[in-house]
Design a protein around this motif. Structure first.
Motif, mmCIF file in Angstrom:
data_model
loop_
_atom_site.group_PDB
_atom_site.id
_atom_site.type_symbol
_atom_site.label_atom_id
_atom_site.label_comp_id
_atom_site.label_asym_id
_atom_site.label_seq_id
_atom_site.Cartn_x
_atom_site.Cartn_y
_atom_site.Cartn_z
ATOM 1 N N ALA A 1 31.518 34.295 41.372
ATOM 2 C CA ALA A 1 31.591 34.236 39.911
ATOM 3 C C ALA A 1 32.169 35.524 39.352
ATOM 4 N N LEU A 2 31.694 36.662 39.875
ATOM 5 C CA LEU A 2 32.171 37.945 39.382
ATOM 6 C C LEU A 2 33.642 38.159 39.735
ATOM 7 N N ASN A 3 34.039 37.802 40.953
ATOM 8 C CA ASN A 3 35.440 37.974 41.342
ATOM 9 C C ASN A 3 36.368 37.168 40.434
ATOM 10 N N ALA A 4 35.935 35.948 40.071
ATOM 11 C CA ALA A 4 36.742 35.129 39.164
ATOM 12 C C ALA A 4 36.791 35.745 37.765
ATOM 13 N N LEU A 5 35.669 36.239 37.276
ATOM 14 C CA LEU A 5 35.622 36.847 35.944
ATOM 15 C C LEU A 5 36.529 38.064 35.847
ATOM 16 N N LEU A 6 36.563 38.856 36.899
ATOM 17 C CA LEU A 6 37.341 40.090 36.876
ATOM 18 C C LEU A 6 38.847 39.858 36.931
ATOM 19 N N GLN A 7 39.256 38.618 37.193
ATOM 20 C CA GLN A 7 40.687 38.304 37.238
ATOM 21 C C GLN A 7 41.173 37.561 35.996
ATOM 22 N N LEU A 8 40.311 37.433 34.994
ATOM 23 C CA LEU A 8 40.712 36.796 33.738
ATOM 24 C C LEU A 8 41.601 37.724 32.921
#
Length: 415
Positions: A68-75
């Motif tokens: 979840a965090l890895n996806a959020l950081l690529q927004l």
């Protein structure tokens, strides 16, 4: 993947070790670097060297935070300001809500109306906005997709997303950094995000490593896809975290090239593994978190002599369900039992039975008399006695003694 590409992308290129290493750099310091510890007692029981990765010790008690965090950081900045949305009634909801709130990204989680209140509250407590819609997960998922389009939100899939899978793969990076001698990983599989990420990382670091996927027998969805079987999917499984009817399309392609074998585990196996982890390791896991150990214990020949890494993927289990699992484990081991006796309805009949329990030093917990709804004559009754013994041998001795005195005794069995 670039939709304009003219050449199909090989499954091994859908997710790479570079993706996982990049994810590790992004999320470093924001998730717990959980320990990978050797279990001497479980190793003796299983006949192999057992190493446990304690992902149940993450802040939200599950590995889902990583992806979840890895996806959020690529927004993009625009996506962050508008917010994200997901459909989940489990650990993904909490991981996304916690890290989204921490980063200042609004998070909306769509859950079915049937979701237990405790899961709604846990998600709201870490900052997520919960929308209840539909009676099933599929209906909640469809509603989340509608809101994604209507509100311009970014959808973060719980497993069928390369960024999410890459984040989950950091579990394997840490395991092999801490214990490079591991020669087999046993990974719970639901939608396939954890297994895809971990498998990709492990295979790149150690090509000869064995990768074993594990699903609950009641929900063999990924097993069906990869093995070409058509086993039914559904039922009340302890492993609700991997109870997925439709596995990911992306993850299915990745896992088809990765897994060396795929095992299914039964409910009693997972219950026993969960109880062992609490009794031996003093750690609480949910049903899905016990699936890896359950597979190892149920298939000793496959793992004999190997150095096996097992992921305890999550620890979010309802306390009442946990209590039931532990009591059922006591019953299976012979420590708890319910004995059913046929007696005559006359003074002193029950007292004589109690004398036998006393002689064998077995504690009586509860007694039930049934006089009306029986197949016996009017002067007969059925008595159920719930009792606690030191072990199965002590219980068997009591049953033998009662039968020797002419009592009709049976034991109420668990499934």
């Amino acid at each position: 993947m670039d939709s304009t590409a003219t050449k199909p992308v090989a499954a091994r290129d859908l997710l790479t070790i570079a993706d996982v290493r990049a994810a590790a750099e992004r999320i470093a310091g924001a998730v717990v670097r959980t320990s990978t510890d050797y279990s001497r007692t479980l190793s003796a029981i299983a006949g192999c060297d057992v190493w446990l990765k304690f992902e149940n010790l993450q802040f939200t008690a599950a590995y889902k935070e990583r992806g979840a965090l890895n996806a959020l950081l690529q927004l993009s900045d625009q996506q962050r300001s508008r917010g994200v949305i997901a459909a989940s009634a489990g650990n993904h909801a909490q991981g996304l809500s916690y890290h989204g709130t921490r980063l200042g990204v609004p998070v909306t989680i769509v859950m079915p109306r049937t979701t237990p209140t405790v899961k709604v509250m846990q998600t709201e407590q870490v900052g997520g906005k919960v929308v209840l819609e539909g009676e099933t997960f599929d209906e909640a998922y469809a509603h989340a997709r509608r809101l994604e389009a209507e509100l311009g939100l970014a959808f973060v899939h719980p497993f069928d997303d390369p960024a999410v899978a890459a984040g989950q793969g950091t579990v394997a990076l840490e395991m092999l950094e801490d214990v490079p001698e591991l020669d087999m990983l046993v990974i719970p599989v639901g939608g396939g995000g954890l297994a895809s990420g971990m498998g990709t990382a492990a295979r790149a670091i150690k090509p000869e490593i064995g990768l074993i996927g594990v699903e609950a027998e009641l929900f063999p969805s990924m097993y069906n896809v990869l093995k070409g079987t058509q086993y039914p999917c559904g039922g009340d499984t302890l492993a609700e975290g991997i109870a997925v009817k439709e596995p990911g399309l992306f993850t299915s392609k990745v896992l088809a090239d990765l897994l060396d074998d795929f095992l299914l585990v039964g409910e009693s196996d997972m219950e026993g593994a969960l109880a062992l982890l609490l009794q031996i390791e003093k750690t609480v896991v949910e049903g899905a978190g016990a699936a890896g150990l359950a597979a190892v214990l149920a298939n000793p020949d496959k793992f004999k002599g190997r150095k096996v890494g097992i992921v305890l993927s999550g620890g979010n289990i309802d306390t009442r369900l946990l209590a039931n699992v532990l009591l059922r484990d006591l019953a299976r081991s012979g420590r708890l039992a319910r004995l059913r006796l046929t007696l005559q309805d006359r003074p002193g009949a029950l007292f004589k039975v109690m004398e036998e329990f006393n002689k064998h030093n077995i504690n009586i917990i509860e007694i039930w008399h049934q006089r009306i709804f029986t197949h016996l004559p009017a002067k007969g009754l059925i008595t159920d006695i719930e009792c606690e013994a030191r072990d199965k041998d002590q219980l068997d001795a009591l049953v033998a003694s009662l039968r020797a005195k002419g009592y009709d005794v049976s034991q109420v069995e668990l499934n």
